[in-house]
Structures are given as structure tokens and as C-alpha cells.
Design an enzyme around this catalytic site. Structure first.
Site, PDB file in Angstrom:
ATOM      1  N   HIS A  78     -19.718  88.818 -15.019  1.00  0.00           N
ATOM      2  CA  HIS A  78     -18.145  89.077 -15.019  1.00  0.00           C
ATOM      3  C   HIS A  78     -17.648  89.254 -16.340  1.00  0.00           C
ATOM      4  O   HIS A  78     -17.114  88.374 -17.192  1.00  0.00           O
ATOM      5  CB  HIS A  78     -17.486  87.670 -14.298  1.00  0.00           C
ATOM      6  CG  HIS A  78     -16.005  87.800 -13.990  1.00  0.00           C
ATOM      7  ND1 HIS A  78     -15.524  87.221 -13.039  1.00  0.00           N
ATOM      8  CD2 HIS A  78     -15.117  88.545 -14.437  1.00  0.00           C
ATOM      9  CE1 HIS A  78     -14.406  87.277 -12.751  1.00  0.00           C
ATOM     10  NE2 HIS A  78     -13.817  88.121 -13.858  1.00  0.00           N
ATOM     11  N   HIS A  80     -14.885  92.210 -18.445  1.00  0.00           N
ATOM     12  CA  HIS A  80     -13.899  93.096 -18.518  1.00  0.00           C
ATOM     13  C   HIS A  80     -14.276  94.048 -19.783  1.00  0.00           C
ATOM     14  O   HIS A  80     -13.846  93.592 -20.831  1.00  0.00           O
ATOM     15  CB  HIS A  80     -12.412  92.693 -18.387  1.00  0.00           C
ATOM     16  CG  HIS A  80     -12.412  91.910 -17.419  1.00  0.00           C
ATOM     17  ND1 HIS A  80     -11.875  92.651 -15.893  1.00  0.00           N
ATOM     18  CD2 HIS A  80     -12.339  90.611 -16.964  1.00  0.00           C
ATOM     19  CE1 HIS A  80     -11.615  91.604 -15.014  1.00  0.00           C
ATOM     20  NE2 HIS A  80     -11.947  90.417 -15.479  1.00  0.00           N
ATOM     21  N   ARG A  82     -12.687  97.038 -19.983  1.00  0.00           N
ATOM     22  CA  ARG A  82     -11.376  97.691 -20.482  1.00  0.00           C
ATOM     23  C   ARG A  82     -11.499  99.242 -20.117  1.00  0.00           C
ATOM     24  O   ARG A  82     -10.471  99.879 -20.399  1.00  0.00           O
ATOM     25  CB  ARG A  82     -10.938  97.181 -21.514  1.00  0.00           C
ATOM     26  CG  ARG A  82     -10.470  95.743 -21.398  1.00  0.00           C
ATOM     27  CD  ARG A  82      -9.572  95.465 -20.430  1.00  0.00           C
ATOM     28  NE  ARG A  82      -9.166  93.889 -20.497  1.00  0.00           N
ATOM     29  CZ  ARG A  82      -8.866  93.041 -19.413  1.00  0.00           C
ATOM     30  NH1 ARG A  82      -9.026  93.544 -18.187  1.00  0.00           N
ATOM     31  NH2 ARG A  82      -8.525  92.151 -19.629  1.00  0.00           N
ATOM     32  N   ASP A 172     -11.407  91.814  -8.538  1.00  0.00           N
ATOM     33  CA  ASP A 172     -11.214  90.883  -9.485  1.00  0.00           C
ATOM     34  C   ASP A 172      -9.931  90.968 -10.363  1.00  0.00           C
ATOM     35  O   ASP A 172      -9.680  92.177 -11.006  1.00  0.00           O
ATOM     36  CB  ASP A 172     -12.320  90.388 -10.472  1.00  0.00           C
ATOM     37  CG  ASP A 172     -11.865  89.500 -11.562  1.00  0.00           C
ATOM     38  OD1 ASP A 172     -11.794  88.401 -10.858  1.00  0.00           O
ATOM     39  OD2 ASP A 172     -11.657  89.547 -12.676  1.00  0.00           O
ATOM     40  N   ASP A 325     -16.260  86.023 -17.590  1.00  0.00           N
ATOM     41  CA  ASP A 325     -14.806  86.536 -17.555  1.00  0.00           C
ATOM     42  C   ASP A 325     -13.946  86.784 -18.825  1.00  0.00           C
ATOM     43  O   ASP A 325     -13.008  86.481 -19.118  1.00  0.00           O
ATOM     44  CB  ASP A 325     -14.110  85.427 -16.769  1.00  0.00           C
ATOM     45  CG  ASP A 325     -12.364  86.096 -16.202  1.00  0.00           C
ATOM     46  OD1 ASP A 325     -12.421  87.293 -16.331  1.00  0.00           O
ATOM     47  OD2 ASP A 325     -11.814  85.378 -15.677  1.00  0.00           O
ATOM     48  N   HIS A 329      -7.600  91.250 -24.835  1.00  0.00           N
ATOM     49  CA  HIS A 329      -6.148  91.784 -24.843  1.00  0.00           C
ATOM     50  C   HIS A 329      -5.855  91.871 -26.080  1.00  0.00           C
ATOM     51  O   HIS A 329      -6.128  91.338 -26.984  1.00  0.00           O
ATOM     52  CB  HIS A 329      -5.212  90.712 -24.180  1.00  0.00           C
ATOM     53  CG  HIS A 329      -5.428  90.497 -22.596  1.00  0.00           C
ATOM     54  ND1 HIS A 329      -4.944  91.463 -21.654  1.00  0.00           N
ATOM     55  CD2 HIS A 329      -5.782  89.495 -21.955  1.00  0.00           C
ATOM     56  CE1 HIS A 329      -5.251  91.003 -20.553  1.00  0.00           C
ATOM     57  NE2 HIS A 329      -5.644  90.021 -20.524  1.00  0.00           N
TER      58      HIS A 329
HETATM   59 ZN   LIG Z   1     -10.616  86.901 -11.800  1.00  0.00          ZN
END
Ligand SMILES: [Zn+2]
Length: 460
Positions: A78, A80, A82, A172, A325, A329
Site C-alpha cells: 500500500h 501512493h 502519486r 483506495d 499507506d 502531500h
Molecule cells: Zn485507504
């Protein structure tokens, strides 16, 4: 790091070839010499005498790994990354560099990019960017629904058949809340042994939700996020997975009740797996009292009782694995008032240290179990330990043993240092662990025999 100098500081050539790792402790066991040739581990022997014989015949680069723990390369289900679309927050290159520095050799890249990874074209693009960067394997996660809009199934079969060989599908960031669509997705992926990874969040119960519903939401005057919004979806999806005989994976479990439901589903023999994040293993909703949006995350930080239940669930195997996760940002999305700020935290570069602090230092897991929860199990859930993965050169989660791909992390458990996000390779700085003193340091990471990290720094 050469034996000639006996120091870990001296530079070794970051090239694939023959490496003799001396005195490492595989899964925390007694010191062992590990020979790597090409992409494979080809020999192991107790330190002392064996190493010299292992390395006989030809050039070999020695690496002094005394007191370092050797684990199979970590696998994140998991992440990200981007890219495409939000390269201001992270790119495949910067995110996989962060992953390598955290000890990872494979990451599953979530589909909520711009455009969404809901076609063979986008998942192949992400997969190729991963290969080009070369720090760790990138396994794209395909969207369950087109555009993540929750109304129509995406091209699951085309993504599975693509060069990216997608096996994990998830919306997700959003929940597949429509029970009929969830059922159809679970049925569809059975044809190619896929798995649906659910972000369990009942949307109507969490409208405008900001922090865990309870004492803290009342005190802070922020809209509460009830545990039942997660637990109701998990219960429903366990029943659906059982009904159609398919595989469900539950993302970022965050409540004690969720652990109970998953324990019950597993006791029935249903094909349900689950992950927990490092931040949910260490941090509680008390931190939200600061109103610092660095602690704003989806699902929210919960209570100390939830943290205890998550730790117990990970220790007894109810929760299969740790997944970061990692959600980078840019500063402007976080340096604003709480209700305006983005949800999410970075985590790749601190995950192993946080697990060390929350699970190993507390006596809940030994290093062998850490390898299981951070490499073996996530590789199996992500379909990276099967024959198809081997043919594609993408096998992960294998034992630290002769014949295995040389995907390894060497970890020094001794130092205790403050986390400094400014030193991270991630493009973003939103680590909730900033300033926290955590144990350990990743010293080296090998991907198929090539170091991606040496001396705690990127190797190239
Ligand atoms: Zn999530």
C-alpha cells in the site's frame, strides 16, 4: 564497507556481481556469511570459517555486516507514488528511492493517480517508470471501478493481462460501497487469482468526518469518524468474499472491532487478509489535540485500546502484514487548518523502525516474525511469491537462503535517532514521526543482487 578497511563507511562499487556479506544475522539468528552471485543468494555459512570458502574463485566485494540483521527485502502492499498527475508530491523515482531507503524491494502503487490507474495503459506506464528508476519493483494496483467513481467496474481483465500483471485491485482513498459492485469485482478476479483490497469506510457514516469519534472529537469540536463505519464494511465484505469464494484484503485496519471481525472471518476459513499501518501501531488520537494536520489521516488515529488490539492482532497473525499507506502531500496541502488539510502521512522510510519500536522492543514480535509480516505475507497477498512472479523475475518474500533471489535488507538495530523528514528521499515531508526518537537504521538494501542502498544512502 569493504573487508580491506573493515569499515562500513568506505564506498563499495554499486554494481551487480559477487558480494560476500560477512557476519550478518539472518532473521536475528547467529552471524552468517551470505554469498550473492548475480541475482541470487548462492551460499550461506556460519561466520568464522565458511566465508572464505564461500568466496573462493574470483572477484568478490566484501561487506562487513557484523551486528546487522538480515531480512528478506520488504514488500509494501500500500504505497501512493502519486505519478502520474501529482509529481509535486511524489514521483515513481522519488517514492521508490524512499522505499529502498526503508528496506523495501517491492511496493504496490495505489491507483488513485491522475489519470486513475484503471486501464492497461496507465498501469503499464507506472510499471515501466518503476523499472526505469530501478530502486525497487513497482507493482501497480488497478482501480476496481472506472475513474474510482464507484459506479462501473474498470478493465480488470485487461490490467491483469498487461505487462504490469496486476493482481491487486483497489479504489483506495475511496470505499467500494456498492455491495453489488463489490460482489461482481470479487467474482471477476477469481479467474486470475486476483484480490480486492478494500478501503473500508461507509461513506454515509463518515460525511465530513475529521477525527476518531469519541472523547477527542467531542473535546476538539471536530466531526467524529465512528469505528462502525469501518467495521460495517469489513463485516459485509467478509460475508461477500465467503459467498462468492473469492479473496478479500482489508486495507489499513484501525479499530479493535475490525480485528475481532477479521479474526472471526479467518476462523471460518474464508479468504480474508488484512494489513495495519505503522502509524496505527504507534500513534493515538491524543495527538490530534495539537490540531496539527500532520496527524490527519484516513482512517483516523484511534484510541490506545485500539492500538493495543492492532498490535495483538498483528502478533497473533489475525492481521497478516504491515503496509505503510505512504501518502505524500506537498506542504501547502498540510500547512493549513485541520478541516481543510489533506488526509495522509508518509511512511516508507520509517516503517521498519516504527515496527521495531512498537512490536519488537515490546516483545510482541521477533525478527523472524517481522520478516513474515513485512515481506513473506505481503508478497504472498500481492502474488509475488508464485511461479508467474518467478518467470517475471519478480519473486519476493523468499527465505534468506541459497537459491533465493538476492532481495535483502541489512538493518542495524542499535542506533536511536530522531526522525528528520528533511533528510528523507520522499518529495514530501508529512511524517507524523518527525522529531520522534526511533531505534534502528537501514544500512543496505539489495534488489536482485544489486545494492539500491549502501551505508544508509542511495547506492547510485
Ligand atoms: Zn485507504
Amino acid at each position: 564497507m569493504s573487508a580491506q578497511s573493515g569499515s562500513r563507511r568506505s564506498a563499495a562499487p554499486p554494481a551487480r556481481g559477487r558480494w560476500l556479506i560477512r557476519g550478518a544475522r539472518p532473521l536475528g539468528e547467529p552471524p552468517t556469511d551470505i554469498l550473492i552471485e548475480g541475482a541470487l543468494i548462492t551460499g550461506m555459512a556460519a561466520s568464522g570459517r565458511g566465508g572464505r570458502e564461500l568466496a573462493a574463485g574470483g572477484d568478490v566485494t566484501m561487506l562487513d555486516a557484523s551486528d546487522l540483521i538480515a531480512l528478506p527485502g520488504l514488500v509494501d502492499l500500500h504505497t501512493h507514488l502519486r505519478e502520474p498527475g501529482r509529481e509535486d508530491a511524489e514521483t515513481v523515482a522519488s517514492g521508490t528511492a524512499a522505499a529502498a531507503l526503508g528496506g523495501y524491494t517491492a511496493v504496490h502503487a495505489m491507483a488513485n493517480t491522475e489519470p486513475v490507474a484503471d486501464t492497461a495503459g496507465v498501469v503499464e506506464q507506472v510499471w515501466r517508470l518503476g523499472r526505469q528508476a530501478g530502486y525497487c519493483d513497482v507493482c501497480p494496483v488497478g482501480a476496481v471501478t472506472a475513474g474510482l467513481d464507484g459506479s462501473q467496474l474498470a478493465e480488470l481483465g485487461a490490467m491483469a493481462d498487461s505487462a504490469a500483471r496486476v493482481r491487486v485491485f483497489s479504489d483506495d482513498g475511496r470505499c467500494v460501497s456498492d455491495a453489488t459492485l463489490m460482489r461482481r469485482a470479487l467474482e471477476y478476479v477469481k479467474a486470475f487469482d486476483g484480490v480486492i483490497a478494500q478501503h473500508a469506510q461507509e461513506p454515509r457514516l463518515t460525511q465530513g468526518a475529521q477525527v476518531n469519534e469519541g472523547e477527542m472529537s467531542a473535546r476538539l469540536g471536530l466531526a467524529g469518524w465512528p469505528a462502525v463505519a469501518e467495521e460495517a464494511i469489513i463485516a459485509r465484505d467478509c460475508l461477500l468474499a465467503a459467498h462468492v469464494g473469492s479473496a478479500l484484503h482489508v486495507c489499513h485496519v484501525s479499530t479493535a472491532g475490525s480485528v475481532e471481525i477479521i479474526r472471526w472471518a479467518k476462523s471460518k476459513g474464508w479468504r480474508v487478509t488484512a494489513e495495519v499501518t505503522p502509524h496505527h501501531l504507534l500513534l493515538t488520537d491524543e495527538l490530534t489535540a495539537s490540531y496539527d494536520p500532520v496527524f490527519k489521516v484516513n482512517p483516523p488515529l484511534r484510541t490506545a485500546a485500539d492500538v493495543a488490539a492492532l498490535r495483538a492482532g498483528l502478533a497473533d497473525g489475525t492481521i497478516d502484514c504491515v503496509a505503510t499507506d505512504h501518502a505524500p502531500h506537498p506542504a501547502e496541502s498540510k500547512e493549513t487548518e485541520w478541516s481543510e488539510a489533506a488526509f495522509g502521512m508518509t511512511g516508507l522510510e520509517t516503517a521498519l523502525r516504527v515496527v521495531h519500536e512498537a512490536m519488537v522492543s515490546t516483545g510482541l514480535l521477533d525478527w523472524s516474525s517481522v520478516a513474515n509480516r513485512m515481506s513473506v505475507r505481503p508478497a504472498a497477498i500481492g502474488r509475488l511469491s508464485d511461479i508467474a512472479a518467478e518467470q517475471g523475475d519478480m519473486r519476493h518474500g523468499c527465505p534468506v537462503a541459497a537459491g533465493s533471489p538476492a532481495n535483502l535488507v541489512l538493518y542495524d538495530p542499535q542506533p536511536i535517532r530522531q526522525v528528520d523528514p528533511a533528510a528523507h528521499a520522499s518529495r514530501s515531508r508529512n511524517s507524523p514521526f518527525a522529531g520522534l526518537k526511533l531505534p534502528g537504521q537501514v544500512i543496505a538494501t539489495f534488489l536482485r543482487g544489486t545494492p539500491s542502498v549502501l551505508d544508509g544512502r542511495l547506492a547510485s
